[in-house]
Design a protein around this motif. Sequence first.
Motif, PDB file in Angstrom:
ATOM      1  N   ALA A 153      61.657  62.584  60.713  1.00 35.64           N
ATOM      2  CA  ALA A 153      61.223  61.866  59.501  1.00 35.64           C
ATOM      3  C   ALA A 153      60.573  62.842  58.520  1.00 35.64           C
ATOM      4  N   ALA A 154      59.793  63.781  59.061  1.00 33.93           N
ATOM      5  CA  ALA A 154      59.124  64.768  58.207  1.00 33.93           C
ATOM      6  C   ALA A 154      60.142  65.605  57.440  1.00 33.93           C
ATOM      7  N   VAL A 155      61.140  66.094  58.137  1.00 29.91           N
ATOM      8  CA  VAL A 155      62.099  66.983  57.451  1.00 29.91           C
ATOM      9  C   VAL A 155      63.055  66.184  56.561  1.00 29.91           C
ATOM     10  N   LYS A 156      63.191  64.879  56.843  1.00 32.79           N
ATOM     11  CA  LYS A 156      64.034  64.056  55.972  1.00 32.79           C
ATOM     12  C   LYS A 156      63.330  63.685  54.671  1.00 32.79           C
TER      13      LYS A 156
ATOM     14  N   LYS B   2      67.289  44.676  63.121  1.00 30.43           N
ATOM     15  CA  LYS B   2      65.997  44.308  62.544  1.00 30.43           C
ATOM     16  C   LYS B   2      65.031  45.447  62.767  1.00 30.43           C
ATOM     17  N   ILE B   3      64.095  45.612  61.819  1.00 25.19           N
ATOM     18  CA  ILE B   3      63.067  46.645  61.997  1.00 25.19           C
ATOM     19  C   ILE B   3      61.726  46.060  61.576  1.00 25.19           C
ATOM     20  N   SER B   4      60.704  46.370  62.344  1.00 21.58           N
ATOM     21  CA  SER B   4      59.350  45.936  61.991  1.00 21.58           C
ATOM     22  C   SER B   4      58.788  46.821  60.881  1.00 21.58           C
ATOM     23  N   VAL B   5      58.063  46.202  59.962  1.00 18.67           N
ATOM     24  CA  VAL B   5      57.379  46.967  58.923  1.00 18.67           C
ATOM     25  C   VAL B   5      55.890  46.643  59.002  1.00 18.67           C
ATOM     26  N   GLN B   6      55.074  47.486  58.355  1.00 24.24           N
ATOM     27  CA  GLN B   6      53.610  47.330  58.449  1.00 24.24           C
ATOM     28  C   GLN B   6      53.033  47.158  57.054  1.00 24.24           C
ATOM     29  N   TYR B   7      52.629  45.953  56.629  1.00 19.89           N
ATOM     30  CA  TYR B   7      52.879  44.670  57.297  1.00 19.89           C
ATOM     31  C   TYR B   7      53.595  43.787  56.304  1.00 19.89           C
TER      32      TYR B   7
ATOM     33  N   LYS C 227      73.954  52.283  46.236  1.00 20.37           N
ATOM     34  CA  LYS C 227      74.157  53.666  46.677  1.00 20.37           C
ATOM     35  C   LYS C 227      73.810  53.920  48.136  1.00 20.37           C
ATOM     36  N   GLY C 228      73.271  52.896  48.832  1.00 23.43           N
ATOM     37  CA  GLY C 228      72.986  53.086  50.262  1.00 23.43           C
ATOM     38  C   GLY C 228      71.858  54.069  50.520  1.00 23.43           C
ATOM     39  N   HIS C 229      71.921  54.778  51.633  1.00 23.53           N
ATOM     40  CA  HIS C 229      70.962  55.814  52.049  1.00 23.53           C
ATOM     41  C   HIS C 229      69.581  55.300  52.435  1.00 23.53           C
ATOM     42  N   TYR C 230      68.897  54.687  51.450  1.00 23.07           N
ATOM     43  CA  TYR C 230      67.491  54.366  51.676  1.00 23.07           C
ATOM     44  C   TYR C 230      67.187  52.923  51.309  1.00 23.07           C
ATOM     45  N   LEU C 231      66.133  52.423  51.923  1.00 23.12           N
ATOM     46  CA  LEU C 231      65.583  51.117  51.588  1.00 23.12           C
ATOM     47  C   LEU C 231      64.070  51.284  51.535  1.00 23.12           C
ATOM     48  N   VAL C 232      63.437  50.604  50.603  1.00 22.04           N
ATOM     49  CA  VAL C 232      61.971  50.605  50.566  1.00 22.04           C
ATOM     50  C   VAL C 232      61.480  49.190  50.818  1.00 22.04           C
ATOM     51  N   ALA C 233      60.573  49.055  51.786  1.00 23.81           N
ATOM     52  CA  ALA C 233      59.899  47.788  52.055  1.00 23.81           C
ATOM     53  C   ALA C 233      58.607  47.769  51.251  1.00 23.81           C
TER      54      ALA C 233
ATOM     55  N   ILE D 179      62.729  53.522  54.463  1.00 25.75           N
ATOM     56  CA  ILE D 179      63.546  53.301  55.660  1.00 25.75           C
ATOM     57  C   ILE D 179      64.924  53.922  55.445  1.00 25.75           C
ATOM     58  N   ASP D 180      65.352  54.676  56.435  1.00 31.33           N
ATOM     59  CA  ASP D 180      66.679  55.298  56.405  1.00 31.33           C
ATOM     60  C   ASP D 180      67.698  54.243  56.828  1.00 31.33           C
ATOM     61  N   ILE D 181      68.637  53.907  55.939  1.00 31.14           N
ATOM     62  CA  ILE D 181      69.647  52.901  56.285  1.00 31.14           C
ATOM     63  C   ILE D 181      71.035  53.527  56.378  1.00 31.14           C
ATOM     64  N   SER D 182      71.064  54.859  56.531  1.00 27.97           N
ATOM     65  CA  SER D 182      72.376  55.512  56.531  1.00 27.97           C
ATOM     66  C   SER D 182      73.132  55.303  57.837  1.00 27.97           C
ATOM     67  N   GLY D 183      72.397  55.019  58.913  1.00 28.70           N
ATOM     68  CA  GLY D 183      73.062  54.810  60.195  1.00 28.70           C
ATOM     69  C   GLY D 183      73.161  53.333  60.556  1.00 28.70           C
ATOM     70  N   ASP D 184      73.570  53.072  61.790  1.00 30.99           N
ATOM     71  CA  ASP D 184      73.683  51.679  62.233  1.00 30.99           C
ATOM     72  C   ASP D 184      72.317  51.037  62.378  1.00 30.99           C
ATOM     73  N   LYS D 185      71.378  51.843  62.849  1.00 30.04           N
ATOM     74  CA  LYS D 185      70.032  51.340  63.066  1.00 30.04           C
ATOM     75  C   LYS D 185      69.133  51.821  61.935  1.00 30.04           C
ATOM     76  N   MET D 186      68.325  50.919  61.451  1.00 33.52           N
ATOM     77  CA  MET D 186      67.370  51.315  60.425  1.00 33.52           C
ATOM     78  C   MET D 186      66.263  52.164  61.054  1.00 33.52           C
ATOM     79  N   GLN D 187      65.753  53.126  60.288  1.00 30.11           N
ATOM     80  CA  GLN D 187      64.728  54.012  60.829  1.00 30.11           C
ATOM     81  C   GLN D 187      63.618  54.224  59.810  1.00 30.11           C
ATOM     82  N   LEU D 188      62.389  53.958  60.228  1.00 35.46           N
ATOM     83  CA  LEU D 188      61.239  54.149  59.343  1.00 35.46           C
ATOM     84  C   LEU D 188      60.989  55.642  59.123  1.00 35.46           C
ATOM     85  N   LEU D 189      60.872  56.036  57.846  1.00 36.55           N
ATOM     86  CA  LEU D 189      60.647  57.455  57.549  1.00 36.55           C
ATOM     87  C   LEU D 189      59.240  57.756  57.036  1.00 36.55           C
TER      88      LEU D 189
END
Lengths: 765, 765
Positions: free
Chosen positions: B46-49, B434-439, B455-461, B484-494
Amino acid sequence: MTKSMRLAGLLAGVSIGAMAAGQAWAAESLQDVMKRRDLNEQDVLAAVKTYTPSGKRDEFMVFSSGGQSGDVIVYGIPSMRIIKYIAVFTPEPWQGYGFDDESKKVLEQGSKVDGRDVLFGDTHHPALSETNGDSDGQFLFINDKSTPRIAVIDLKDFETKQIVQNPIITSDHGGPFVSPNTDYIIEAAQYPTPLGHKFAPLDKFNEEYRGAVTYWHFNREKGRIEPEKSFSIELPPYSQDLSDFGKLGSDGWSFTNSFCAERYVGGIEKGRPPFEAGCSAKDTDYMHMINWKKAEELFKAGKTKMINGMAVISLDVAAREGVLFLVPEPKSPHGVDVSPDGKYIIVAGKLDTHGTVYDFAKMQALIAAGKFAGKDDYGVPVLDLKEAIHSQVELGLGPLHTQYDSKPCIAYTSLYVDSMVAKWDYCEGKVLDKISVQYNIGHLMTMEGDTEHPKGHYLVALNKLAIDRFNPVGPLHPQNHQLIDISGDKMQLLYDLPIPLGEPHYAVAIGADKLKPIVRYPFGTDSRTDSKSEFAVRPGSEHTDHKPGKVEVFGTAIRSHFTPEIVEATEGDEISFHITNLERAEDETHGFAVSRHNVNMSLEPGKTSSVTFKANKAGVYPYYCTEFCSALHLEMEGYLLVKPANFKGTGDLGKAGSTYTKADYDARVKANVDTQAVINSVVGYITSVNYKDFPPVVAMVEDATDQLGSAKGAQEKSEGFAAKQDWNNAMLWAEQWFQYQVKAADIGLRAKTYLEQNGAKPVSK
Amino acid sequence: MTKSMRLAGLLAGVSIGAMAAGQAWAAESLQDVMKRRDLNEQDVLAAVKTYTPSGKRDEFMVFSSGGQSGDVIVYGIPSMRIIKYIAVFTPEPWQGYGFDDESKKVLEQGSKVDGRDVLFGDTHHPALSETNGDSDGQFLFINDKSTPRIAVIDLKDFETKQIVQNPIITSDHGGPFVSPNTDYIIEAAQYPTPLGHKFAPLDKFNEEYRGAVTYWHFNREKGRIEPEKSFSIELPPYSQDLSDFGKLGSDGWSFTNSFCAERYVGGIEKGRPPFEAGCSAKDTDYMHMINWKKAEELFKAGKTKMINGMAVISLDVAAREGVLFLVPEPKSPHGVDVSPDGKYIIVAGKLDTHGTVYDFAKMQALIAAGKFAGKDDYGVPVLDLKEAIHSQVELGLGPLHTQYDSKPCIAYTSLYVDSMVAKWDYCEGKVLDKISVQYNIGHLMTMEGDTEHPKGHYLVALNKLAIDRFNPVGPLHPQNHQLIDISGDKMQLLYDLPIPLGEPHYAVAIGADKLKPIVRYPFGTDSRTDSKSEFAVRPGSEHTDHKPGKVEVFGTAIRSHFTPEIVEATEGDEISFHITNLERAEDETHGFAVSRHNVNMSLEPGKTSSVTFKANKAGVYPYYCTEFCSALHLEMEGYLLVKPANFKGTGDLGKAGSTYTKADYDARVKANVDTQAVINSVVGYITSVNYKDFPPVVAMVEDATDQLGSAKGAQEKSEGFAAKQDWNNAMLWAEQWFQYQVKAADIGLRAKTYLEQNGAKPVSK
């Protein structure tokens, strides 16, 4: 480039995340990301040294002035994320500052100036309160250069509590800085003017224009400055600049430098060279050495004159009584910085290339021996520069400000023209390292770097120009605060932080563990006086008072309604809303805005705030909660009805837009019972683990218990109406019962997530 | 934990930086830092991304509303650094907004409300201008919920250019959203009130309270909204909420949802259930489908009534003429979001657990066939919910807002109560992740996610509660925007971004390469009208006009002096300062503040700004540059002398504070000659490389050439005085010559550094 290539070799075959099979987010390895984003090994190290994952805390907290935005900026190190702007001299509606009655009183202490409203400030130098020469995390002080004022911010709640206007100077710069136990806060003048805000023509510049330094007395118990216990010292019409208090051996003294000791007055429009030429013509200006403990004695002995309500020690008295001495200092200096051990004072002249290290003991010896190089035109004794100093060290172009390391004898000085930071040994007199910054650096800051015990680790370069560092946002650029790692021999740039609002001048940092702010107020607090508000009401006691020409609402806010929801007034009435936030859950702030009126409040949990305004025009004005406080935040609304003067209405509500039947009621109750089952399962989980070991969860459980208590009250009302077969009211109260359930469930789920993510363990019941 | 351990095994023996021998900063390996900072492998990725090294740019730029702070927040993705706050509805002194005469005119378009000054806004929904359904990076629009207004921001310079007040509604929410070519900007009401800001009692709620939606016409050429070409449609007194325009096949239609279709009026203070209960009692509210192209025809045909200056299509006309239709939608929805292909409209009801996918073609077929489920109480045709939809998909608790991915059929919906984001396929009707966010999350945002080509790539909660995510800063917390990284199948908090000021509601993102802001203004620009200021003056033409009761200054600013430096006025005069910034170098902004007055300007290169104020009290008021613009910034000063009414002075300057000799002059000249040698060496380096290939350097070289030209002028004056043996003036002009040299050297060194760091290559001369 070369380094990256070497890295690529070393890392070949190693891919972080590759083991997390099946997770596409991790499909990129560390090398993939480095390649895609063009990062080298140094970037990766900087990234991991600064990246702070969700929920993790920063090591240090920075308080930076916002310059002419009039506020204070709070950010964390090493994440370099700005966490808060604190409104100080400029109204700011998100915080309700300058909008609610309570904060208006604080703001107006500073903004009412000779019949003018001054609604901005030019903040320069934040200072943290100290105990025994070290930052204690209790208070923050900040000045306004434009309208000389000092503000007091309580770090218990990060709110501005007091503003004192300086009654004698018209421009300041050299403050605030605090004495080692925060008895006094210094504020030094900048551009000379006649004292007391009087007029005098420029041909009386030498005779009637003056500088000054004010010692504001701070009462730590009250958390307020006491103007009547404060005093000033009249100074020659040099442009005074930064200041610092002595510490340890030099405690009792303070130091204020100056530029334009030439006493030059420009006039380029008349063909005269501008101020910048005449004010930088001589090779030296003057540092003012002030024995403030002796000055305090003179003040207490009444050896002062009153100017505009301020006790002032005259220049001649100060010179005669051994309060004031001058020492030449190289050309247009900015910082005057006392070393952690109190033995040295480092001055950097922007138009000189040296750091000049003054030796306090040598200066004291000269004074004790009465050995002066002469006097200035105002009779102030002047020490000899060469005899006063320990050394002068060649640093570079445009040296400006110095901060200290945790390692003895190590100082860092900003170089404005070179756009560099110099690391040097001021005992040995040698430069150890230099690093380029982007770009021209004004102040710099190390961690607790102006206290008796600097903490090392990091340095921030407060660059005045960002130029091309960030994505372009038009002609007005952000500033650039650069984080530098100073833990090793060589300084290393870690991070560029754009400042999105304001032009910071100086900043101070403190170990994050020294800050212990509250998360909620005691019920009904007026946060600006730190006392119980006379307008606070408990739930159930809300009321609206109507008097001729005045409507006064004593209301409450809780997810998701205000009480009252309908307020009637007549055109021309003055209206006051006093609202108490009944919430106890952390971060459950409500807002309060009235449509088309200049009304906005921020009501943090426990706070009572008020707004008073004139209903000058008949109309229907919705009011609502401006914070997204719950799923039904939009429904947290009410109507202010401002009736025309001669309006006669029934006050009844008309025909309902919707009505409900027994079937509606039964369906609602069934759903509520189902919802309760979900809540019970969450409660079951929470009580099955050691939730009492997690204070945030305990607070959430308290809040959820409140909500369920309210749900029970609504359920009882609902059942009462059902017993009377009033299905409409029965249904609506059943709906309200559900709304409380939703809030309880919301908090409950949040608590459950927290427990799961923070390693809660099962307990035996 | 386990992952970290696995990583430690895999990385054993590999240490980034270990090869940089002798550099202590790099003494820590990647593993050392991970261990010290308790980071796991996911944190490192996440840091390097997200980490963006000094000078590197972000891929996307975000424009977020600031909520009740009244401004717009600009930040970059993936660095998540806030780069700018743009002042819109609230005065902000750093930008001079609401302080200089030019911006005051813009602010006052919005702030003058029925004789009241409304000096804040509650900004909600930023919208970027579009061309053919895609963001074009030209303009940004933003609404104020509290005082219904729309502001126009030009992305050429990121400044607010226009504010239009809505003359008929008293509360808004559903706007702005733009039509696919930005012909119209929508603004929908929120809380029903009598239209035209009139009064009516609540017993006339059903009859006289109304909603409405306004279609503001935007003239792209002028960059301004044209109120006279705009129209509104009267709507039933449901609380209208968010809106969206159709696109492609659904172009010509717009959609506005609502809550409280129950038309419930609370009154908890009288024992009635509160709004939140009555407004959420029914299972459905109404989506408004509006054929705005047909409405535009009606408007152009004059089939409107005028209310408070606004052309309004009556509710009965809209219903009768086929402009307005209703479709039930599940319970208290927020977002109404048209899919990129224009075929579907997704609505999420906060008190329902589904995402409801409306099928535009089906709804058109129903309308074409005249197949309605009935009419509402106002005669508006209502479509059958089941026949209008493609599907309903169970998403979770509190679904709120939907955004789209670059991948077909993929949507993301925020879940407020669950504090999660759901990724789902709205064509197939299934939840994918699904991904949990805070809060608790309100809106969410994907990159260009509401255009025809996300354009994909990213999502901001955009989370409404941060609670414990950041170092504590008192009861008022920042908001938390999570990347949140949405480029893959699973969302990932960055990344977690705290919002330090304001409470954002919604945000929009655009590819950074679509933004092409200017870095300086053409000489003498009034930036608020985008035209040449009538008050601009060229250097040498500065002048001060004295008329009875009025002093008008036509001045300039350049490092480091204002012209004029002395301005005289008499108590009671009105004073205007018009200042033109003569700089051309990027980021060379000057400020202008007058001590103890509410005067502050931000003068970016090329800009002309004015301030007008009353000199109501005699005194001496220094004015100065508030931006740290050069090493001699503090010397960029002047005096405003406000004389008492009956004062008679000589106007002479008194005895000079310092005088100079031939020896001083000679020393100064010698130093200047030495300085010139340094400058020449820098110039030599710059011209030895391909500096012309670097536009920022070309601008710096132009600026440095300007400064050297000024240096030459000062040198000539100096030599002229020397020839007359006027050593005092000779010395001072020689000093000014040096000052210009310092600025040239400063810029030259900056250019040299830039060239060295950006790989400049030697050229043959």
